[in-house]
Design a protein around this motif. Structure first.
Motif, PDB file in Angstrom:
ATOM      1  N   ASP A 144       0.829  -1.204   0.000  1.00 54.18           N
ATOM      2  CA  ASP A 144       0.000   0.000   0.000  1.00 54.18           C
ATOM      3  C   ASP A 144       0.863   1.254   0.000  1.00 54.18           C
ATOM      4  OD1 ASP A 144      -2.333  -1.574   0.156  1.00 54.18           O
ATOM      5  OD2 ASP A 144      -2.099  -1.735   2.346  1.00 54.18           O
ATOM      6  N   GLY A 145       0.200   2.416  -0.109  1.00 58.85           N
ATOM      7  CA  GLY A 145       0.876   3.693  -0.007  1.00 58.85           C
ATOM      8  C   GLY A 145       1.759   3.996  -1.202  1.00 58.85           C
ATOM      9  N   LEU A 146       2.669   4.964  -0.998  1.00 57.55           N
ATOM     10  CA  LEU A 146       3.578   5.371  -2.056  1.00 57.55           C
ATOM     11  C   LEU A 146       4.469   4.222  -2.517  1.00 57.55           C
ATOM     12  CD1 LEU A 146       4.817   7.549  -3.873  1.00 57.55           C
ATOM     13  CD2 LEU A 146       6.341   8.168  -1.969  1.00 57.55           C
ATOM     14  N   PRO A 147       5.031   3.428  -1.598  1.00 59.16           N
ATOM     15  CA  PRO A 147       5.815   2.283  -2.070  1.00 59.16           C
ATOM     16  C   PRO A 147       4.997   1.343  -2.954  1.00 59.16           C
ATOM     17  CG  PRO A 147       6.261   2.673   0.243  1.00 59.16           C
ATOM     18  CD  PRO A 147       5.103   3.550  -0.128  1.00 59.16           C
ATOM     19  N   GLY A 148       3.729   1.113  -2.559  1.00 59.85           N
ATOM     20  CA  GLY A 148       2.873   0.251  -3.354  1.00 59.85           C
ATOM     21  C   GLY A 148       2.658   0.808  -4.749  1.00 59.85           C
ATOM     22  N   LEU A 149       2.485   2.145  -4.831  1.00 60.66           N
ATOM     23  CA  LEU A 149       2.299   2.796  -6.130  1.00 60.66           C
ATOM     24  C   LEU A 149       3.544   2.638  -6.993  1.00 60.66           C
ATOM     25  CD1 LEU A 149       0.715   4.626  -8.077  1.00 60.66           C
ATOM     26  CD2 LEU A 149       1.657   6.597  -6.849  1.00 60.66           C
ATOM     27  N   LEU A 150       4.714   2.854  -6.391  1.00 66.00           N
ATOM     28  CA  LEU A 150       5.966   2.723  -7.131  1.00 66.00           C
ATOM     29  C   LEU A 150       6.189   1.283  -7.589  1.00 66.00           C
ATOM     30  CD1 LEU A 150       8.319   5.024  -4.997  1.00 66.00           C
ATOM     31  CD2 LEU A 150       7.262   5.536  -7.208  1.00 66.00           C
ATOM     32  N   PHE A 151       5.815   0.315  -6.734  1.00 62.49           N
ATOM     33  CA  PHE A 151       5.929  -1.091  -7.131  1.00 62.49           C
ATOM     34  C   PHE A 151       4.989  -1.405  -8.287  1.00 62.49           C
ATOM     35  CE2 PHE A 151       8.106  -2.100  -3.085  1.00 62.49           C
ATOM     36  CZ  PHE A 151       9.041  -3.016  -3.550  1.00 62.49           C
ATOM     37  N   ASP A 152       3.782  -0.852  -8.232  1.00 62.83           N
ATOM     38  CA  ASP A 152       2.813  -1.102  -9.314  1.00 62.83           C
ATOM     39  C   ASP A 152       3.314  -0.553 -10.651  1.00 62.83           C
ATOM     40  OD1 ASP A 152       1.116  -2.364  -7.591  1.00 62.83           O
ATOM     41  OD2 ASP A 152      -0.128  -0.598  -7.197  1.00 62.83           O
ATOM     42  N   ILE A 153       3.874   0.670 -10.606  1.00 63.38           N
ATOM     43  CA  ILE A 153       4.411   1.271 -11.832  1.00 63.38           C
ATOM     44  C   ILE A 153       5.553   0.424 -12.369  1.00 63.38           C
ATOM     45  CG2 ILE A 153       5.586   3.287 -12.793  1.00 63.38           C
ATOM     46  CD1 ILE A 153       4.105   4.995 -10.719  1.00 63.38           C
ATOM     47  N   LEU A 154       6.386  -0.060 -11.456  1.00 59.46           N
ATOM     48  CA  LEU A 154       7.537  -0.871 -11.860  1.00 59.46           C
ATOM     49  C   LEU A 154       7.092  -2.168 -12.524  1.00 59.46           C
ATOM     50  CD1 LEU A 154      10.632  -1.349 -11.795  1.00 59.46           C
ATOM     51  CD2 LEU A 154      10.291  -2.450  -9.572  1.00 59.46           C
ATOM     52  N   THR A 155       6.132  -2.852 -11.921  1.00 58.97           N
ATOM     53  CA  THR A 155       5.732  -4.162 -12.442  1.00 58.97           C
ATOM     54  C   THR A 155       4.969  -4.064 -13.762  1.00 58.97           C
ATOM     55  OG1 THR A 155       3.779  -4.047 -10.998  1.00 58.97           O
ATOM     56  CG2 THR A 155       5.684  -5.283 -10.200  1.00 58.97           C
ATOM     57  N   ARG A 156       4.428  -2.888 -14.074  1.00 58.01           N
ATOM     58  CA  ARG A 156       3.765  -2.728 -15.363  1.00 58.01           C
ATOM     59  C   ARG A 156       4.775  -2.764 -16.503  1.00 58.01           C
ATOM     60  NH1 ARG A 156      -0.005   2.343 -13.501  1.00 58.01           N
ATOM     61  NH2 ARG A 156      -1.322   1.177 -12.032  1.00 58.01           N
ATOM     62  N   PHE A 157       5.984  -2.327 -16.204  1.00 58.02           N
ATOM     63  CA  PHE A 157       7.030  -2.328 -17.236  1.00 58.02           C
ATOM     64  C   PHE A 157       8.044  -3.447 -17.023  1.00 58.02           C
ATOM     65  CE2 PHE A 157      11.472  -0.992 -18.017  1.00 58.02           C
ATOM     66  CZ  PHE A 157      11.457  -1.057 -19.404  1.00 58.02           C
ATOM     67  N   ASP A 158       8.499  -3.601 -15.783  1.00 56.94           N
ATOM     68  CA  ASP A 158       9.584  -4.537 -15.473  1.00 56.94           C
ATOM     69  C   ASP A 158       8.998  -5.827 -14.903  1.00 56.94           C
ATOM     70  OD1 ASP A 158      12.071  -5.536 -15.221  1.00 56.94           O
ATOM     71  OD2 ASP A 158      12.797  -4.093 -13.763  1.00 56.94           O
ATOM     72  N   LYS A 159       8.702  -6.779 -15.752  1.00 57.13           N
ATOM     73  CA  LYS A 159       8.122  -8.052 -15.340  1.00 57.13           C
ATOM     74  C   LYS A 159       9.157  -8.893 -14.596  1.00 57.13           C
ATOM     75  CE  LYS A 159       4.430  -6.840 -17.540  1.00 57.13           C
ATOM     76  NZ  LYS A 159       3.261  -6.339 -16.779  1.00 57.13           N
ATOM     77  N   PRO A 160       8.714  -9.925 -13.864  1.00 61.69           N
ATOM     78  CA  PRO A 160       9.660 -10.745 -13.094  1.00 61.69           C
ATOM     79  C   PRO A 160      10.457 -11.718 -13.958  1.00 61.69           C
ATOM     80  CG  PRO A 160       7.460 -11.628 -12.856  1.00 61.69           C
ATOM     81  CD  PRO A 160       7.314 -10.350 -13.641  1.00 61.69           C
ATOM     82  N   PHE A 161      10.796 -11.295 -15.169  1.00 64.60           N
ATOM     83  CA  PHE A 161      11.632 -12.093 -16.049  1.00 64.60           C
ATOM     84  C   PHE A 161      12.999 -11.416 -16.175  1.00 64.60           C
ATOM     85  CE2 PHE A 161       7.225 -12.696 -17.623  1.00 64.60           C
ATOM     86  CZ  PHE A 161       7.103 -14.044 -17.331  1.00 64.60           C
ATOM     87  N   ASN A 162      13.810 -11.956 -17.054  1.00 59.85           N
ATOM     88  CA  ASN A 162      15.087 -11.316 -17.382  1.00 59.85           C
ATOM     89  C   ASN A 162      15.962 -11.124 -16.149  1.00 59.85           C
ATOM     90  OD1 ASN A 162      13.975 -11.134 -19.952  1.00 59.85           O
ATOM     91  ND2 ASN A 162      13.189  -9.088 -19.584  1.00 59.85           N
ATOM     92  N   GLN A 163      16.315 -12.229 -15.517  1.00 57.18           N
ATOM     93  CA  GLN A 163      17.076 -12.181 -14.273  1.00 57.18           C
ATOM     94  C   GLN A 163      18.590 -12.116 -14.504  1.00 57.18           C
ATOM     95  OE1 GLN A 163      15.431 -12.190 -10.991  1.00 57.18           O
ATOM     96  NE2 GLN A 163      14.062 -11.430 -12.573  1.00 57.18           N
ATOM     97  N   VAL A 164      19.106 -13.066 -15.223  1.00 57.26           N
ATOM     98  CA  VAL A 164      20.550 -13.096 -15.478  1.00 57.26           C
ATOM     99  C   VAL A 164      20.778 -12.518 -16.870  1.00 57.26           C
ATOM    100  CG1 VAL A 164      22.580 -14.553 -15.758  1.00 57.26           C
ATOM    101  CG2 VAL A 164      20.861 -15.145 -14.047  1.00 57.26           C
ATOM    102  N   LEU A 165      21.360 -11.400 -16.963  1.00 54.85           N
ATOM    103  CA  LEU A 165      22.108 -10.683 -15.929  1.00 54.85           C
ATOM    104  C   LEU A 165      21.220  -9.584 -15.330  1.00 54.85           C
ATOM    105  CD1 LEU A 165      24.962 -10.185 -18.442  1.00 54.85           C
ATOM    106  CD2 LEU A 165      25.029 -11.884 -16.634  1.00 54.85           C
ATOM    107  N   SER A 166      21.590  -9.047 -14.155  1.00 50.47           N
ATOM    108  CA  SER A 166      20.855  -7.927 -13.602  1.00 50.47           C
ATOM    109  C   SER A 166      21.320  -6.642 -14.272  1.00 50.47           C
ATOM    110  CB  SER A 166      21.078  -7.828 -12.089  1.00 50.47           C
ATOM    111  OG  SER A 166      20.519  -6.618 -11.601  1.00 50.47           O
ATOM    112  N   LEU A 167      20.499  -6.118 -15.171  1.00 50.46           N
ATOM    113  CA  LEU A 167      20.833  -4.862 -15.826  1.00 50.46           C
ATOM    114  C   LEU A 167      20.962  -3.743 -14.802  1.00 50.46           C
ATOM    115  CD1 LEU A 167      21.283  -3.202 -18.371  1.00 50.46           C
ATOM    116  CD2 LEU A 167      18.803  -2.991 -18.619  1.00 50.46           C
ATOM    117  N   HIS A 168      20.168  -3.822 -13.742  1.00 49.95           N
ATOM    118  CA  HIS A 168      20.222  -2.827 -12.676  1.00 49.95           C
ATOM    119  C   HIS A 168      21.630  -2.750 -12.077  1.00 49.95           C
ATOM    120  CE1 HIS A 168      16.952  -0.415 -11.048  1.00 49.95           C
ATOM    121  NE2 HIS A 168      17.656  -0.322  -9.923  1.00 49.95           N
TER     122      HIS A 168
END
Length: 434
Positions: free
Chosen positions: A117-141
């Motif tokens: 919830d809250g601002l962190p929840g909003l930021l997580f939602d925005i992130l997951t709309r673009f950055d799906k839980p795929f593409n692990q190796v390598l960590s581009l981040h």
């Protein structure tokens, strides 16, 4: 080409072009990789059991997102066109390497993140709309973090630099505490980030543009076989054996150096040191070579006097330098750093187990003649048996202290019995001075 030559407005224009171009390429390629991976049914995960105990820290989404701001700001802060080129080539290389790995070695994050919830929840939602839980190796981040951390560490000073260090540490931790990457993604991302810096070094001497083509096929093949062996063990046993990927990567780079890049591939600096990124890339190999240098010379003197203030020896330790008070060092070792030295230092890096060329023989002989007149001179390589011995033999021949090659070899061998001068090296010396 600096800002004065290029012009401020033109530099700003190039910054804008690079910024827009990289942004478009990043989003387009990353979105394609996400889509492609989501269509596959054979996507697995690689993680260690202890990772289940990593807490989900909602606040860490803030430093996680800050990498985007740091990336754009870095491009805007560059002070010259060459710096802009180097930074952007590193970022572009990182993206290309990651996309290749995402498409070939598709993986996904294993744990399910709960709704926040809250601002962190909003930021997580925005992130997951673009950055799906795929593409692990390598960590581009992590790769981008390594590149940007190096940039800001060179750009900023004082308190701002400390702030950047703290922020970068938080970003590095956030890829775990946001439940977005596994530990394997971080370690491999760290290596590739250092690889991008190695590929486009600050001095502009990229191994791609300074290819020496040494064509040392035997040694290149040997190190390539070591790479294949360690890579296979790491993949087969997985888990903690994945650390062997670091060793295999180092051996692969060494193999490529012996085949294509030569000593330039080690990027030894003019002061005899290696920058942090190169040290991380080659660290397993550096450690092995240092141990090897000490094992082979354990029963021998670290240095031996040849004649006229010229000493022959292995890469010196602090104790050796403190005891002998050398005023100058000529270093022919490409794969080991020199300790801190305040006197005259000249590096002519040569690959281990390879002969000096005619040009290198002539160059080192002239440098030895110049420095030995100023006081005690140490000519060194990893062991002090071959490369540095060849350099001193070349000096003896150049200055007519001996009449022929056999006499020169004998003179050095009397002082340091374990020297090895191959038949090929003897032919090169003969061609050089006779």
């Amino acid at each position: 080409m600096d800002r004065v030559k290029l012009g401020f407005d033109k530099l700003t224009f190039y910054k804008f072009i690079w910024l827009v171009g990289l942004a478009i390429f990043f989003f387009a390629s990353y979105d394609f990789a996400n889509w492609f991976t989501s269509t596959r049914r054979d996507v697995g995960s690689i993680f260690l059991e202890w990772e289940r105990s990593i807490p989900l820290c909602s606040w860490s989404i803030v430093p996680y997102w800050s990498i985007d701001l740091m990336c754009g700001l870095a491009i805007l802060l560059v002070w010259s066109y060459r710096t802009l080129q180097i930074l952007c080539f590193r970022l572009l290389s990182a993206q290309i390497i990651c996309i290749i790995f995402f498409l070939i070695f598709s993986l996904k994050f294993f744990f399910d993140r709960p709704k926040l919830d809250g601002l962190p929840g909003l930021l997580f939602d925005i992130l997951t709309r673009f950055d799906k839980p795929f593409n692990q190796v390598l960590s581009l981040h992590i790769i981008l973090l390594v590149i940007l951390w190096d940039f800001y560490a060179n750009y900023l000073r004082g308190g701002w630099r400390c702030i950047v260090h703290i922020l970068c540490l938080l970003i590095g931790l956030s890829v775990l505490t946001t439940w977005h990457h596994h530990f394997c993604d971080i370690s491999t991302g760290l290596w590739v980030g250092c690889f991008c810096i190695w590929l486009w070094p600050d001095d502009g001497l990229s191994p791609l543009k300074n290819c020496q083509l040494p064509k040392q096929y035997v040694w290149s093949s040997l190190y390539f076989l070591l790479f294949l062996l360690l890579f296979s063990i790491a993949i087969y046993f997985s888990s903690w054996a994945l650390w062997l990927l670091w060793f295999s990567g180092a051996f692969l780079l060494v193999s490529v150096n012996y085949l294509l890049f030569g000593a330039v591939g080690f990027q030894k600096q003019a002061n005899g040191h290696f920058n942090l990124a190169v040290t991380i890339l080659y660290l397993p190999y550096f450690i092995i070579m240092w141990i090897n240098s000490r094992l082979w010379t354990f029963k021998n003197n670290p240095v031996d006097l040849i004649c006229d203030n010229v000493y022959l020896g292995r890469i010196p330790s602090n104790n050796t330098l403190h005891t002998n008070h050398f005023t100058s060092i000529v270093d022919l070792c490409a794969e080991l750093p020199i300790t801190q030295f305040n006197g005259n230092y000249h590096s002519i890096p040569v690959l281990d187990m390879t002969p000096l060329t005619i040009e290198q023989c002539q160059q080192t002989a002239k440098i030895i003649e110049k420095y030995h007149q100023q006081g005690k001179l140490l000519v060194c390589c990893a062991l002090g048996y071959s490369r540095s011995a060849t350099a001193i033999i070349a000096w003896l021949l150049l200055t007519k202290r001996v009449s022929n090659l056999d006499e020169a070899i004998t003179k050095v061998k009397v002082c340091r019995p374990n020297i090895v001068i191959t038949t090929k090296q003897q032919l090169i010396l003969t061609e050089c001075f006779f």
